[in-house]
Design an enzyme around this catalytic site. Structure first.
Site, PDB file in Angstrom:
ATOM      1  CD  GLU A  23      -2.669  -1.289   2.470  1.00 24.38           C
ATOM      2  OE1 GLU A  23      -3.861  -1.628   2.441  1.00 24.38           O
ATOM      3  OE2 GLU A  23      -2.049  -1.170   3.528  1.00 24.38           O
ATOM      4  CB  CYS A  36       2.840   7.426   3.303  1.00 26.07           C
ATOM      5  SG  CYS A  36       3.428   6.274   4.534  1.00 26.07           S
ATOM      6  CB  CYS A  90       7.663  -4.872   8.989  1.00 24.26           C
ATOM      7  SG  CYS A  90       9.050  -4.101   9.854  1.00 24.26           S
ATOM      8  CB  CYS A  98       6.751  -2.465  16.439  1.00 22.65           C
ATOM      9  SG  CYS A  98       8.401  -1.989  15.910  1.00 22.65           S
ATOM     10  CB  CYS A 136       3.301  -1.799  13.996  1.00 26.02           C
ATOM     11  SG  CYS A 136       3.409  -1.607  12.222  1.00 26.02           S
ATOM     12  CB  SER A 138       9.736   4.719  15.274  1.00 19.26           C
ATOM     13  OG  SER A 138       9.266   5.091  14.009  1.00 19.26           O
ATOM     14  CG  ASN A 196       7.167   4.592  18.983  1.00 17.83           C
ATOM     15  OD1 ASN A 196       6.719   5.699  18.715  1.00 17.83           O
ATOM     16  ND2 ASN A 196       7.347   3.669  18.064  1.00 17.83           N
ATOM     17  CB  CYS A 236       1.123   5.847  11.673  1.00 17.70           C
ATOM     18  SG  CYS A 236       1.617   7.439  11.107  1.00 17.70           S
TER      19      CYS A 236
HETATM   20  N1  SAH Z   1       9.406   0.949   9.969  1.00 16.43           N
HETATM   21  C1  SAH Z   1       9.583   2.351  10.035  1.00 16.43           C
HETATM   22  C2  SAH Z   1       8.655   3.121   9.115  1.00 16.43           C
HETATM   23  C3  SAH Z   1       7.257   2.608   8.993  1.00 16.43           C
HETATM   24  S1  SAH Z   1       6.254   2.678  10.443  1.00 16.43           S
HETATM   25  C4  SAH Z   1       9.447   2.842  11.446  1.00 16.43           C
HETATM   26  O1  SAH Z   1       9.032   2.074  12.320  1.00 16.43           O
HETATM   27  O2  SAH Z   1       9.781   3.993  11.698  1.00 16.43           O
HETATM   28  C5  SAH Z   1       5.802   4.395  10.430  1.00 16.43           C
HETATM   29  C6  SAH Z   1       5.370   4.968  11.768  1.00 16.43           C
HETATM   30  O3  SAH Z   1       4.127   4.413  12.173  1.00 16.43           O
HETATM   31  C7  SAH Z   1       6.352   4.687  12.895  1.00 16.43           C
HETATM   32  O4  SAH Z   1       6.697   5.890  13.526  1.00 16.43           O
HETATM   33  C8  SAH Z   1       5.561   3.821  13.843  1.00 16.43           C
HETATM   34  O5  SAH Z   1       6.002   4.011  15.153  1.00 16.43           O
HETATM   35  C9  SAH Z   1       4.150   4.283  13.574  1.00 16.43           C
HETATM   36  N2  SAH Z   1       3.122   3.324  13.991  1.00 16.43           N
HETATM   37  C10 SAH Z   1       3.139   1.984  13.905  1.00 16.43           C
HETATM   38  N3  SAH Z   1       2.001   1.463  14.421  1.00 16.43           N
HETATM   39  C11 SAH Z   1       1.262   2.500  14.845  1.00 16.43           C
HETATM   40  C12 SAH Z   1      -0.028   2.610  15.463  1.00 16.43           C
HETATM   41  N4  SAH Z   1      -0.764   1.539  15.741  1.00 16.43           N
HETATM   42  N5  SAH Z   1      -0.492   3.840  15.739  1.00 16.43           N
HETATM   43  C13 SAH Z   1       0.253   4.945  15.450  1.00 16.43           C
HETATM   44  N6  SAH Z   1       1.448   4.910  14.874  1.00 16.43           N
HETATM   45  C14 SAH Z   1       1.956   3.693  14.566  1.00 16.43           C
HETATM   46 FE1  SF4 Z   2       8.055  -2.472  11.169  1.00 18.87          FE
HETATM   47 FE2  SF4 Z   2       7.916   0.182  11.595  1.00 18.87          FE
HETATM   48 FE3  SF4 Z   2       5.793  -1.415  12.060  1.00 18.87          FE
HETATM   49 FE4  SF4 Z   2       7.928  -1.546  13.654  1.00 18.87          FE
HETATM   50  S1  SF4 Z   2       6.562   0.233  13.382  1.00 18.87           S
HETATM   51  S2  SF4 Z   2       6.807  -3.303  12.816  1.00 18.87           S
HETATM   52  S3  SF4 Z   2       9.563  -1.219  12.230  1.00 18.87           S
HETATM   53  S4  SF4 Z   2       6.739  -1.015  10.108  1.00 18.87           S
END
Ligand code: SAH
Ligand code: SF4
Length: 345
Positions: free
Chosen positions: A91, A104, A111, A115, A118, A214, A216, A333
Site C-alpha cells: 500500500e 507515504c 516487516c 513492533c 503495528c 520511531s 515511542n 500510521c
Molecule cells: N518501519 C519504520 C517506518 C514505517 S512505520 C518505522 O518504524 O519507523 C511508520 C510509523 O508508524 C512509525 O513511527 C511507527 O512508530 C508508527 N506506527 C506503527 N504502528 C502505529 C499505530 N498503531 N499507531 C500509530 N502509529 C503507529
Molecule cells: Fe516495522 Fe515500523 Fe511497524 Fe515496527 S513500526 S513493525 S519497524 S513497520
C-alpha cells in the site's frame, strides 16, 4: 532476463542502450519518458523508433505494480493497493497537505521488526521491495493525479523497515532525487526508522534525506517490550547515532512518539524524553495510537495527550500532535496490511 528500467539511473540507462546497439541518447529519452512524462506503456514513447519500442517490450519491464484498488478517506487521504508481479500486495498513502501532497511509500512487504503496536509488524516479513517497486509507487500515484507536480514530498513510512532493505532503498532514493529524473528535493524526503543503528550511520554517509526515528518510549524496559529492536540497539546507542547523524543547516531529526494509554504517557515519561533529547536538534511528533483489530493497546484520553505535549513545549522542545489521517480507511500510521478492509482480500 528482463531488465527493471525503473531501477536504473540516467547513466545506467545510457549504458544499457549502448550495450544493446542503440545510441546513448536513446537511453536518456527512455529515462525522460519513464520519470518525467510518466509513460504508461512503451507505445506511448512516440519519439522512439518502432524497432526500439518492440525491443523494449521484449527485453524490459515497464510496470512493476498493478493498481488494483484505491480508497478515499473523508479527510481527502487516498490509499492505493498495488499488486506486485508475484501476487503480493503493498500500500501507498497519498496525504493532502495545505499546499501540496505527501506520499507515504512502502519499502517491504510486511516487516520483520515485530513492533507490538503495528499491524504491518504483526503480519511478519514477506520480502524486500526492489528499487523499481519502490520508485513505481511514486510514478503510478503521480500518474493518477490531476496535478502530479503537486506531489512534492515523500515519506518512507509505509509498510516495512526501510533500513532493513538498505541497498534497494538507497538506490530508489537516488533515482527519486536525480535531477534528470523525478527531481525530488532532498529536503522533502523523510526516511523513518525503528532504529537500526549501523544502517543509520551508513545512511548519513551515503545520501542526504531527513531522518525520522520511531522512539515511542523513554526508557529501555518499556521500549524493549514494545519494539524488539531495542534489545539490539538500546535508547542510548540510538541517540548516540542520532547525535552523530550529519544534519544539513537548520534541519532537525524528527522523533516519533506513539502515545499509548497506560504504557508511555505519564509526566515522568515526558521528563525522561526531555532528558534524552536535550542537546539534540530534535522535534517530536506525538502520535496518539491508532487502534486496529486485535491490538491490546489504546490511545490515552485527550487531556493526558495535551499534558504530555505541554510538558515538552514548556521545556522548549517542539512537539506536534499528529492526528493521523485516513483512519476510516485504515490508511493511518501502523494500519497498513496490504489488505483492504472492505474486501479483506
Ligand atoms: N518501519 C519504520 C517506518 C514505517 S512505520 C518505522 O518504524 O519507523 C511508520 C510509523 O508508524 C512509525 O513511527 C511507527 O512508530 C508508527 N506506527 C506503527 N504502528 C502505529 C499505530 N498503531 N499507531 C500509530 N502509529 C503507529
Ligand atoms: Fe516495522 Fe515500523 Fe511497524 Fe515496527 S513500526 S513493525 S519497524 S513497520
Amino acid at each position: 532476463m528482463s531488465i527493471d528500467l525503473k531501477g536504473l539511473d540516467s547513466l545506467e540507462m545510457e549504458h544499457w542502450a549502448r550495450e544493446h546497439g542503440f545510441p546513448a541518447y536513446r537511453g536518456r529519452q527512455i529515462h525522460s519518458w519513464l520519470f518525467r512524462r510518466l509513460a504508461a506503456s512503451f507505445d506511448d514513447m512516440s519519439d522512439l523508433p518502432k524497432s526500439l519500442r518492440s525491443f523494449l517490450a521484449r527485453e524490459a519491464t515497464l510496470n512493476h505494480l498493478e493498481l488494483v484498488d484505491s480508497l478515499y478517506s473523508e479527510d481527502g487521504t487516498r490509499k492505493y493497493l498495488f499488486e506486485l508481479v508475484d501476487g503480493m500486495t503493498i500500500e501507498s498513502v497519498l496525504i493532502p497537505e495545505r499546499d501540496h501532497w505527501t506520499l507515504c511509500v512502502s519499502s517491504q512487504v510486511g516487516c520483520a521488526m515485530g513492533c507490538r503496536f503495528c499491524l504491518t509488524g504483526r503480519q511478519g516479513f514477506k520480502r524486500n521491495l526492489s528499487p523499481a517497486e519502490i520508485v513505481d509507487q511514486v510514478i503510478q500515484v503521480r500518474r493518477s493525479m490531476e496535478s502530479p507536480e503537486r506531489l512534492t514530498n515523500i515519506v518512507l513510512m509505509g509498510m516495512g523497515e526501510p533500513l532493513a532493505n538498505y541497498e534497494n532503498v538507497v538506490r530508489a532514493l537516488r533515482i527519486l532525487v536525480s535531477e534528470t529524473g523525478m527531481n525530488f528535493s532532498h529536503r522533502k524526503i523523510t526516511l523513518s526508522t525503528s532504529g537500526l543503528v549501523p544502517e543509520m550511520i551508513r545512511l548519513g554517509k551515503d545520501i542526504t534525506v531527513n531522518l525520522a526515528v520511531s522512539l515511542n518510549a523513554a526508557d529501555n524496559e518499556t521500549r524493549n517490550n514494545l519494539m524488539p529492536v531495542n534489545r539490539r540497539y538500546p535508547i542510548e546507542a540510538l541517540l548516540d547515532a542520532c547525535r552523530a547523524f550529519p544534519l544539513p543547516h537548520r534541519r532537525m531529526i524528527t522523533f516519533e512518539y506513539i502515545l499509548i494509554d497506560g504504557i508511555n504517557d505519564t509526566k515522568e515519561d515526558a521528563r525522561r524524553l526531555l532528558k534524552h533529547l536535550s542537546g539534540l536538534r530534535a522535534k517530536v511528533n506525538l502520535i496518539p495510537l491508532n487502534p486496529h483489530h486485535g491490538s491490546p493497546f489504546s490511545s490515552p484520553p485527550l487531556e493526558r495527550i495535551l499534558a504530555f505535549q505541554e510538558m515538552l513545549l514548556d521545556h522548549h522542545l517542539t512537539a506536534i500532535i499528529r492526528k493521523s489521517k485516513g483512519q476510516d480507511i485504515l490508511a493511518a500510521c501502523g494500519q497498513l496490511s496490504g489488505k483492504h478492509p472492505a474486501t479483506g482480500a
